[in-house]
Design an enzyme around this catalytic site. Structure first.
Site, PDB file in Angstrom:
ATOM      1  N   GLY A   6     -26.202   1.059  18.638  1.00  0.00           N
ATOM      2  CA  GLY A   6     -25.870  -0.239  18.036  1.00  0.00           C
ATOM      3  C   GLY A   6     -26.709  -0.481  16.789  1.00  0.00           C
ATOM      4  N   ARG A  23     -21.881   5.294  18.668  1.00  0.00           N
ATOM      5  CA  ARG A  23     -22.356   5.773  19.973  1.00  0.00           C
ATOM      6  C   ARG A  23     -21.495   7.005  20.237  1.00  0.00           C
ATOM      7  NH1 ARG A  23     -25.251   1.327  21.908  1.00  0.00           N
ATOM      8  NH2 ARG A  23     -24.416  -0.714  21.357  1.00  0.00           N
ATOM      9  N   ASP A  35     -32.481   3.630  23.195  1.00  0.00           N
ATOM     10  CA  ASP A  35     -32.771   4.608  24.254  1.00  0.00           C
ATOM     11  C   ASP A  35     -31.741   5.733  24.319  1.00  0.00           C
ATOM     12  OD1 ASP A  35     -30.898   2.803  25.204  1.00  0.00           O
ATOM     13  OD2 ASP A  35     -31.513   3.040  27.280  1.00  0.00           O
ATOM     14  N   THR A  38     -33.137  -1.270  17.715  1.00  0.00           N
ATOM     15  CA  THR A  38     -32.212  -1.951  18.640  1.00  0.00           C
ATOM     16  C   THR A  38     -32.637  -3.411  18.711  1.00  0.00           C
ATOM     17  OG1 THR A  38     -31.617  -2.284  20.966  1.00  0.00           O
ATOM     18  CG2 THR A  38     -33.633  -1.058  20.573  1.00  0.00           C
ATOM     19  N   ASP A  48     -32.465  -5.145  21.241  1.00  0.00           N
ATOM     20  CA  ASP A  48     -32.824  -5.477  22.628  1.00  0.00           C
ATOM     21  C   ASP A  48     -34.324  -5.496  22.921  1.00  0.00           C
ATOM     22  OD1 ASP A  48     -30.151  -5.640  23.130  1.00  0.00           O
ATOM     23  OD2 ASP A  48     -29.999  -3.719  24.156  1.00  0.00           O
ATOM     24  N   ASP A  95     -36.166  -3.240  24.204  1.00  0.00           N
ATOM     25  CA  ASP A  95     -36.367  -2.807  25.595  1.00  0.00           C
ATOM     26  C   ASP A  95     -36.993  -1.422  25.718  1.00  0.00           C
ATOM     27  OD1 ASP A  95     -34.181  -1.578  24.503  1.00  0.00           O
ATOM     28  OD2 ASP A  95     -32.913  -1.770  26.263  1.00  0.00           O
ATOM     29  N   ARG A 141     -27.481  -6.016  27.712  1.00  0.00           N
ATOM     30  CA  ARG A 141     -26.791  -5.513  28.912  1.00  0.00           C
ATOM     31  C   ARG A 141     -27.781  -5.190  30.022  1.00  0.00           C
ATOM     32  NH1 ARG A 141     -22.576  -1.787  26.025  1.00  0.00           N
ATOM     33  NH2 ARG A 141     -24.495  -0.894  25.254  1.00  0.00           N
TER      34      ARG A 141
HETATM   35  O1  F6P Z   1     -28.069  -2.277  22.494  1.00  0.00           O
HETATM   36  C1  F6P Z   1     -27.822  -3.278  21.588  1.00  0.00           C
HETATM   37  C2  F6P Z   1     -26.663  -4.133  22.004  1.00  0.00           C
HETATM   38  O2  F6P Z   1     -26.457  -5.115  21.034  1.00  0.00           O
HETATM   39  C3  F6P Z   1     -26.766  -4.757  23.393  1.00  0.00           C
HETATM   40  O3  F6P Z   1     -27.546  -5.928  23.424  1.00  0.00           O
HETATM   41  C4  F6P Z   1     -25.330  -5.010  23.721  1.00  0.00           C
HETATM   42  O4  F6P Z   1     -25.155  -5.064  25.100  1.00  0.00           O
HETATM   43  C5  F6P Z   1     -24.642  -3.819  23.132  1.00  0.00           C
HETATM   44  O5  F6P Z   1     -25.465  -3.360  22.094  1.00  0.00           O
HETATM   45  C6  F6P Z   1     -23.262  -4.062  22.590  1.00  0.00           C
HETATM   46  O6  F6P Z   1     -22.780  -2.870  22.073  1.00  0.00           O
HETATM   47  P1  F6P Z   1     -21.416  -2.683  21.295  1.00  0.00           P
HETATM   48  O7  F6P Z   1     -21.574  -3.287  19.928  1.00  0.00           O
HETATM   49  O8  F6P Z   1     -21.242  -1.206  21.220  1.00  0.00           O
HETATM   50  O9  F6P Z   1     -20.366  -3.374  22.079  1.00  0.00           O
END
Ligand code: F6P
Length: 322
Positions: free
Chosen positions: A11, A72, A103, A126, A128, A130, A172
Site C-alpha cells: 500500500g 501488491r 511487512d 506503511t 499502519d 505496525d 486490518r
Molecule cells: O497496509 C496499509 C493499508 O492501508 C491498511 O491499513 C489497509 O487495511 C490496507 O492497506 C488497504 O489496502 P488496499 O488499498 O490494497 O485495499
C-alpha cells in the site's frame, strides 16, 4: 557498489516520495547509479524500470503517493515470479536493493535474498505503523493527522445533532492509527484488532455515557472483531435505540495527501541511511528510527506485527474520555 535498485511496494503511503528522493540523491552523491522499478516487485518481474538521477526526484518531497507506483504483487508470491525477478536484477547489474514498503514487502525481500546474493535493505513504508523496529513508519504521521482533521469535522456535526458517530479508520491487523487518533480526538470509545473487545461492556458504557456529553465518537479499526463500523453501528442501534447513530468510513483518504513535516524528515533520514547501510555491508535489515536514533532490524523480526497496544495509553483513553 556501482548500481542499486529501488522499489515502493504494498500500500502506498505519504512520504514514500521523500524517501525515494533521499535514496537517489544520496546514491548519486556516492557515484552510485539508481534504477527505479515501477509497481514494486511487478516491475522487477517485467523489467519495467527507469534510471533515476538528481533531476528525476526534483519537486517530489511534498507529494503524497509514489512516483514509482506500487502494487501488491501476486506473481511475486510464486516460485516462477521470484526467480524471474532475481534474474532480472542480475541482468541489470544491480548490486544492492532498497525496498520501501510494509511487512508483506519485507517478507518478499527475504524470499528474494534466497535467490540473489546482494544486500537488500528496507525502509518501513506503511500508514499502519505496525512494524517492529521503528517508532514511526513512513506515512503514519500524515495518516493520523488526516484522521484527526476528519474526526474533528465529524465532531462538529455530531455535537449539533447530539449523535453517536462510529468512525472506521484503516488497520486490518493493527489498531495504532485508531489508538493515536482516539487520543487526539478525545474519542469516547475505541475498538481495535489487538484487543478482545467485550461488546456488552461497550454497550453498558454507551448506556452510561453522561447526558451532558452531547456527541460521542467511537473509533473502530477496520480489522476489529465485529466486522467494521457498519456492524458496530447496527449493534449500538439495536441495543441502545435511544441514541441517534451515524457511521463514517474514512477509507483511502487516509493514504493520500501531502506528507507532514515530521514525515518528510523521517522519510529523508531513513532513505539517506538506507544507502549508507548498503555501502556499509548491512543486508536483510529494515532501517528504522527508535528514540531519534537510526536502527537496523532484521526483516524476520520487523515483519512480526506489534501484538499488544500500550496498556498505559488504553487506560488513559478510558480516564480522559469519561
Ligand atoms: O497496509 C496499509 C493499508 O492501508 C491498511 O491499513 C489497509 O487495511 C490496507 O492497506 C488497504 O489496502 P488496499 O488499498 O490494497 O485495499
Amino acid at each position: 557498489m556501482k548500481k542499486i535498485g529501488i522499489i515502493t511496494s504494498g500500500g502506498d503511503s505519504p512520504g514514500m516520495n521523500a524517501c525515494i528522493r533521499a535514496v537517489v540523491r544520496t546514491a548519486v552523491h556516492q557515484n552510485i547509479e539508481v534504477l527505479g522499478f515501477y509497481k514494486g516487485y511487478e516491475g522487477i518481474i517485467d523489467n519495467n524500470s527507469v534510471k533515476l538521477d538528481t533531476t528525476s526526484v526534483s519537486g517530489i518531497i511534498q507529494r503524497g503517493g509514489t512516483i514509482l507506483k506500487t502494487a501488491r504483487s501476486q506473481r511475486f508470491m510464486t516460485e516462477e515470479g521470484i526467480n524471474k525477478a532475481a534474474n532480472n536484477l542480475k541482468q541489470n547489474g544491480i548490486e544492492g536493493m532498497v525496498i520501501i514498503g510494509g511487512d508483506g514487502s519485507f517478507k518478499g525481500a527475504i524470499e528474494l535474498s534466497k535467490r540473489i546474493n546482494i544486500p537488500i535493505v528496507g525502509c518501513a513504508g506503511t500508514i499502519d505503523n505496525d512494524l517492529i523496529g521503528t517508532d514511526f513508519t513512513i506515512g503514519y504521521d500524515t495518516a493520523i493527522n488526516t484522521v484527526v482533521e476528519a474526526v474533528d469535522k465529524i465532531r462538529d456535526t455530531a455535537e449539533s445533532h447530539d449523535r453517536i458517530f462510529v468512525i472506521e479508520v484503516m488497520g486490518r491487523d493493527a489498531g495504532l492509527i485508531a489508538l493515536r487518533s482516539a487520543i487526539a480526538c478525545g474519542a469516547e470509545a475505541l475498538l481495535v484488532p489487538e484487543m478482545k473487545n467485550d461488546i456488552n461492556t461497550l454497550m453498558t458504557k454507551i448506556k452510561n455515557w453522561r447526558s451532558s456529553k452531547s456527541s460521542k465518537i467511537v473509533i473502530v479499526a477496520e480489522g476489529e472483531e465485529f466486522g467494521g463500523a457498519y456492524k458496530v453501528g447496527d449493534l449500538i442501534r439495536k441495543t441502545c435505540p435511544e441514541f441517534d447513530v451515524r457511521v463514517t468510513v474514512l477509507g483511502h483518504i487516509q493514504r493520500g495527501g501531502n506528507p507532514t513535516c515530521m514525515e518528510r524528515v523521517n522519510a529523508s533520514l531513513v532513505g539517506y541511511n538506507a544507502v549508507l547501510a548498503l555501502m556499509n555491508g548491512h543486508k536483510n535489515e529494515m532501517i528504522g528510527i527508535v528514540n531519534k536514533k537510526i536502527t537496523y532490524t532484521p526483516f524476520e523480526k520487523a515483519v512480526k506485527h506489534i501484538e499488544k497496544l500500550d496498556d498505559g495509553l488504553l487506560n488513559m483513553i478510558e480516564i480522559l474520555s469519561s
